[in-house]
Structures are given as C-alpha cells and as structure tokens.
Design an enzyme around this catalytic site. Structure first.
Site, PDB file in Angstrom:
ATOM      1  CB  CYS A 123      -0.937  -0.010   1.199  1.00 57.33           C
ATOM      2  SG  CYS A 123      -2.091  -1.389   1.109  1.00 57.33           S
ATOM      3  CG  HIS A 262      -3.270   3.298   1.673  1.00 57.06           C
ATOM      4  ND1 HIS A 262      -3.642   2.847   0.439  1.00 57.06           N
ATOM      5  CD2 HIS A 262      -3.404   2.239   2.528  1.00 57.06           C
ATOM      6  CE1 HIS A 262      -3.977   1.565   0.532  1.00 57.06           C
ATOM      7  NE2 HIS A 262      -3.839   1.175   1.784  1.00 57.06           N
ATOM      8  CG  ASN A 292      -6.651  -1.105   0.716  1.00 58.45           C
ATOM      9  OD1 ASN A 292      -5.927  -0.619  -0.162  1.00 58.45           O
ATOM     10  ND2 ASN A 292      -6.178  -1.613   1.830  1.00 58.45           N
TER      11      ASN A 292
HETATM   12  O1  UT7 Z   1      -3.981  -1.299   3.422  1.00 56.21           O
HETATM   13  C1  UT7 Z   1      -3.015  -2.055   4.060  1.00 56.21           C
HETATM   14  C2  UT7 Z   1      -3.062  -1.948   5.520  1.00 56.21           C
HETATM   15  N1  UT7 Z   1      -4.273  -2.527   6.045  1.00 56.21           N
HETATM   16  C3  UT7 Z   1      -4.968  -1.856   6.952  1.00 56.21           C
HETATM   17  O2  UT7 Z   1      -4.643  -0.761   7.296  1.00 56.21           O
HETATM   18  C4  UT7 Z   1      -6.159  -2.574   7.560  1.00 56.21           C
HETATM   19  C5  UT7 Z   1      -6.096  -2.444   9.058  1.00 56.21           C
HETATM   20  N2  UT7 Z   1      -7.172  -3.147   9.739  1.00 56.21           N
HETATM   21  C6  UT7 Z   1      -8.458  -2.742   9.647  1.00 56.21           C
HETATM   22  O3  UT7 Z   1      -8.792  -1.822   8.938  1.00 56.21           O
HETATM   23  C7  UT7 Z   1      -9.446  -3.414  10.575  1.00 56.21           C
HETATM   24  O4  UT7 Z   1      -8.759  -4.217  11.500  1.00 56.21           O
HETATM   25  C8  UT7 Z   1     -10.487  -4.274   9.825  1.00 56.21           C
HETATM   26  C9  UT7 Z   1     -11.441  -3.386   9.050  1.00 56.21           C
HETATM   27  C10 UT7 Z   1      -9.803  -5.256   8.905  1.00 56.21           C
HETATM   28  C11 UT7 Z   1     -11.314  -5.050  10.853  1.00 56.21           C
HETATM   29  O5  UT7 Z   1     -11.936  -4.113  11.755  1.00 56.21           O
HETATM   30  P1  UT7 Z   1     -11.780  -4.308  13.327  1.00 56.21           P
HETATM   31  O6  UT7 Z   1     -12.553  -3.240  13.956  1.00 56.21           O
HETATM   32  O7  UT7 Z   1     -10.322  -4.398  13.652  1.00 56.21           O
HETATM   33  O8  UT7 Z   1     -12.516  -5.678  13.545  1.00 56.21           O
HETATM   34  P2  UT7 Z   1     -11.926  -7.024  14.186  1.00 56.21           P
HETATM   35  O9  UT7 Z   1     -10.978  -7.682  13.267  1.00 56.21           O
HETATM   36  O10 UT7 Z   1     -11.474  -6.709  15.573  1.00 56.21           O
HETATM   37  O11 UT7 Z   1     -13.236  -7.900  14.286  1.00 56.21           O
HETATM   38  C12 UT7 Z   1     -14.343  -7.530  15.103  1.00 56.21           C
HETATM   39  C13 UT7 Z   1     -15.439  -8.569  14.941  1.00 56.21           C
HETATM   40  C14 UT7 Z   1     -14.935  -9.990  15.072  1.00 56.21           C
HETATM   41  O12 UT7 Z   1     -15.926 -10.759  15.729  1.00 56.21           O
HETATM   42  P3  UT7 Z   1     -15.757 -11.076  17.283  1.00 56.21           P
HETATM   43  O13 UT7 Z   1     -14.471 -11.828  17.422  1.00 56.21           O
HETATM   44  O14 UT7 Z   1     -15.756  -9.740  17.975  1.00 56.21           O
HETATM   45  O15 UT7 Z   1     -16.988 -11.900  17.556  1.00 56.21           O
HETATM   46  C15 UT7 Z   1     -14.826 -10.460  13.646  1.00 56.21           C
HETATM   47  O16 UT7 Z   1     -14.963 -11.848  13.499  1.00 56.21           O
HETATM   48  O17 UT7 Z   1     -16.006  -8.442  13.627  1.00 56.21           O
HETATM   49  C16 UT7 Z   1     -15.982  -9.734  12.994  1.00 56.21           C
HETATM   50  N3  UT7 Z   1     -15.824  -9.524  11.586  1.00 56.21           N
HETATM   51  C17 UT7 Z   1     -16.850  -9.265  10.753  1.00 56.21           C
HETATM   52  N4  UT7 Z   1     -18.170  -9.160  10.965  1.00 56.21           N
HETATM   53  C18 UT7 Z   1     -18.952  -8.858   9.892  1.00 56.21           C
HETATM   54  C19 UT7 Z   1     -14.665  -9.520  10.849  1.00 56.21           C
HETATM   55  N5  UT7 Z   1     -14.941  -9.257   9.571  1.00 56.21           N
HETATM   56  C20 UT7 Z   1     -16.278  -9.110   9.478  1.00 56.21           C
HETATM   57  C21 UT7 Z   1     -17.139  -8.801   8.407  1.00 56.21           C
HETATM   58  N6  UT7 Z   1     -18.468  -8.693   8.672  1.00 56.21           N
HETATM   59  N7  UT7 Z   1     -16.693  -8.597   7.153  1.00 56.21           N
END
Ligand code: UT7
Length: 337
Positions: A123, A262, A292
């Site tokens: 990225c 980004h 993204n």
């Molecule tokens: O571009 C390159 C660099 N990449 C980035 O900068 C990405 C950085 N990371 C992020 O943007 C975020 O971590 C994400 C958008 C990928 C995820 O958001 P988050 O707020 O960190 O969510 P999480 O991974 O902590 O997941 C929260 C909950 C989980 O469920 P539990 O364990 O709380 O029951 C996940 O299983 O959300 C669940 N979850 C989803 N639910 C519905 C994960 N993906 C999804 C989904 N739909 N697509």
C-alpha cells in the site's frame, strides 16, 4: 529501518504535471457481499467506511488498467509516449512474476525510449514510487517519469474470507513527473519494519512456497491479513509520519491544502487528519466508492481532486501497508487545471 530525503536547496524539483486513472465498471456493493459471506452493510460501513468497490473483468489484468491510466496521463499532458524516459509501476499484483508490468505498459503505450521496473511496497507502493521517480529528475539524469500505482486485488482475494474480501478493490492511478524550478516533491519520510510481514502477506507463489497443489489447497495464493495488529500499527504509524513531515517542514495546518491518505480504513484516515489538525474537507476520501486498491489509492485521489488544486498548494501524501511499509511526503502542486 527508516530513511528521509529532501532535495538540496536550489536543485530542480520533480513536479506532478498530469494525472490519469482507470477503474473497472463492475461494482461490488456491500449488499453483493452479504450474498457471499456472513457480513452486513452496517458492519462494513462502520468499521471501514467502504460502500462499494470495483472488480476487474476476469480476462483483464493489472497492465490493462495501468496502460489506460498511462494513456490518460499522456493525453492530459499532450505528449507522446516516446517522450517518456522511465516507467515505474507500483504493484503487488503484477500480470506475471516477470517480466515486470512496467515492461508490458512500455510496449502497450509505445514508449519506445523508456525503461522501467516494478516496485513492490504494497500500500506504500505509490509513495515509494514517487520518491524513487523524483530522484531520477532531481539528479538531472532523466526528464520524464511515469509513476503508476495499479493493483488487481480481486485476483488475490479469497471471496469466502469475510475478514479480507470486504476491504479490497481494483484500480490504477498514474502521474507524470517533470522538472520544475519551484514546485514538486519537497520532502519524504519513509519507513520499513519487516517484523510486521507475517500480519499482512501472500505466502504462496514466491520462492518460499512455490505454487503447488498444497499451496492452493491451503489458500496461500490469497491475501492473509490479521486486521487488528495491522490496524494498531497503521493508526499510529501513519499519523506519526504525517506529524514528522509537518515538523520537518515547519508546516501548520493552514499550509496543507489537502491530505492525500492511502484508503485502507476511514478510521485510520481520520486519526491521521486529527493528529495533523486538519478539518475533514481538507482530506481526500474515496474509500466509500473504491475500497482499498493498494498502490492505486493515492494517485486515484490525485486524479479525482486535481481540479481543486492550484499551483503552489501544499499537499501531504501518506500511506501504510504490508511490510510493514509506511511514510509521508510533502508536495507542492505545480499546475492549475
Ligand atoms: O492497506 C493495508 C493496511 N491494512 C490496513 O490498514 C487494515 C487495518 N485493519 C483494519 O482496517 C481493521 O482491523 C479491519 C477493518 C480489517 C477489521 O476491523 P476491526 O474493527 O479491527 O474488527 P476485528 O478484526 O477486531 O473484528 C471484530 C469482529 C470480530 O468478531 P468477534 O471476534 O468480535 O466476535 C470479527 O470476526 O467483527 C468480525 N468480523 C466481521 N463481521 C462482519 C470480521 N470481519 C467481518 C465482516 N463482517 N466482514
């Protein structure tokens, strides 16, 4: 682990003199994704800011998008492809392992006097590419450098994995760099921390895990991302880099016409803007429409906001991505559209 650069005073600057882009027509909405995986529109919007993304047709590849973006740059600038000296394509989704996508673009646009190469920094690819391209001009060795960010993320996305498939899209963006006595790339701060490599990677297909039935069965040809640790790093490091570039250049919020971040997550973008003291209208945001697109996000923003920019406007570009790689650049815009 980190490096900084700025052109020596009095040296020519490498200025952006034209922009171009390509986005596929096919839209993949949050509602479409609800049909594919256990997700919902509210979760995706709230956690990422994404509403829809574009997906390239199966019979097309990264060089096709990069070529379209390059041709738009040439049209905008009114020059022939034979005037290009160097082509840099930032991508993690090249058409092939080799030759470089830059070679394919060189042939397709007919840049008979150009040489080129691909740059792999995920990225941060476009940000790194801009600094790399600028060096050729600042040194006086080359005059006209095309920097393209292009990624077909759908080619490496597992559309059964809800943690990644909602995030990514396909696009290309490009800029032309030429010499200017006053405007252009003023300063750049770049960082790399390879200890983060395991959190965001594609493990299969390289020399560590050459493609086999096993690598395919184990889905190693898809993006692997551990969202939470990547988020934690991204949200602080991107903002830190923005503050670093402002401090190094004595920039106040009023000196920054636009932040060009980004587009990985709206929350990461907002954190950077807050740390910089910038109001929301000074931040280029199109993550809602494109998701993204890895190396393409920043040049795509520049293309879309070009008409709002005037010669002399100060803009800060920033990125964070796989590697980890991250940084920020300070650029003064060179032309009125
Ligand atoms: O571009 C390159 C660099 N990449 C980035 O900068 C990405 C950085 N990371 C992020 O943007 C975020 O971590 C994400 C958008 C990928 C995820 O958001 P988050 O707020 O960190 O969510 P999480 O991974 O902590 O997941 C929260 C909950 C989980 O469920 P539990 O364990 O709380 O029951 C996940 O299983 O959300 C669940 N979850 C989803 N639910 C519905 C994960 N993906 C999804 C989904 N739909 N697509």
């Amino acid at each position: 682990m980190s490096a900084t650069s700025s052109s020596a005073s009095g040296a020519p600057r490498a200025a952006v003199t034209a922009t171009g882009h390509f986005v596929p027509e096919r839209r993949l909405t949050n509602a479409d994704l609800e049909e594919l995986v256990d997700t919902n529109d509210e979760w995706i919007r709230k956690r990422t800011g994404i509403v829809e993304r574009r997906i390239l047709d199966d019979d097309q590849a990264t060089s096709d998008m990069a070529t379209e973006a390059a041709e738009e740059v040439l049209d905008a600038r009114g020059i022939g492809a034979d005037e290009i000296d160097v082509i840099i394509v930032a991508t993690v989704t090249p058409d092939m392992q080799f030759p470089a996508t830059a070679c394919l673009v060189q042939d397709r646009i007919g840049a008979s006097n150009a040489w080129g190469f691909d740059l792999s920094a995920a990225c941060s690819g476009f940000l790194y590419g801009l600094t790399t391209g600028a060096q050729f001009i600042e040194s006086g060795r080359f005059d006209t450098v095309l920097v393209i960010g292009a990624d077909t993320m759908s080619a490496i996305t597992d559309f059964t994995d809800r943690t990644t498939c909602v995030l990514f899209g396909d696009a290309a963006g490009a800029v032309l760099l030429e010499r200017d006595d006053e405007m252009g790339l003023v300063d750049a701060v770049h960082h790399t921390d390879g200890s983060g490599s395991r959190f965001l990677c594609m493990e299969g297909g390289g020399s560590r895990n050459p493609p086999t039935h096993r690598t395919v069965d184990e889905k190693m040809h898809y993006i692997h991302q551990e969202g939470r640790p990547v988020f934690k790093f991204a949200v602080t490091r991107m903002a830190d880099a923005c503050v670093e570039i402002m401090d190094r250049n004595d920039l106040e919020p009023d000196d920054v016409r636009y932040l060009v971040p980004h587009q990985a997550n709206l929350r990461i973008i907002e954190a950077a803007a807050n740390r910089m003291g910038l109001d929301a209208e000074k931040v280029m945001i199109n993550i809602d429409r494109f998701g993204n697109t890895t190396a393409a996000t920043i040049p795509l923003c520049l293309y879309e906001w070009e008409n709002d920019l005037q010669r002399g406007d100060g803009i800060v570009l920033t990125a964070f991505g796989g590697g980890f790689t991250w940084g920020a650049s300070y650029l003064t815009w060179a032309y009125d559209s």
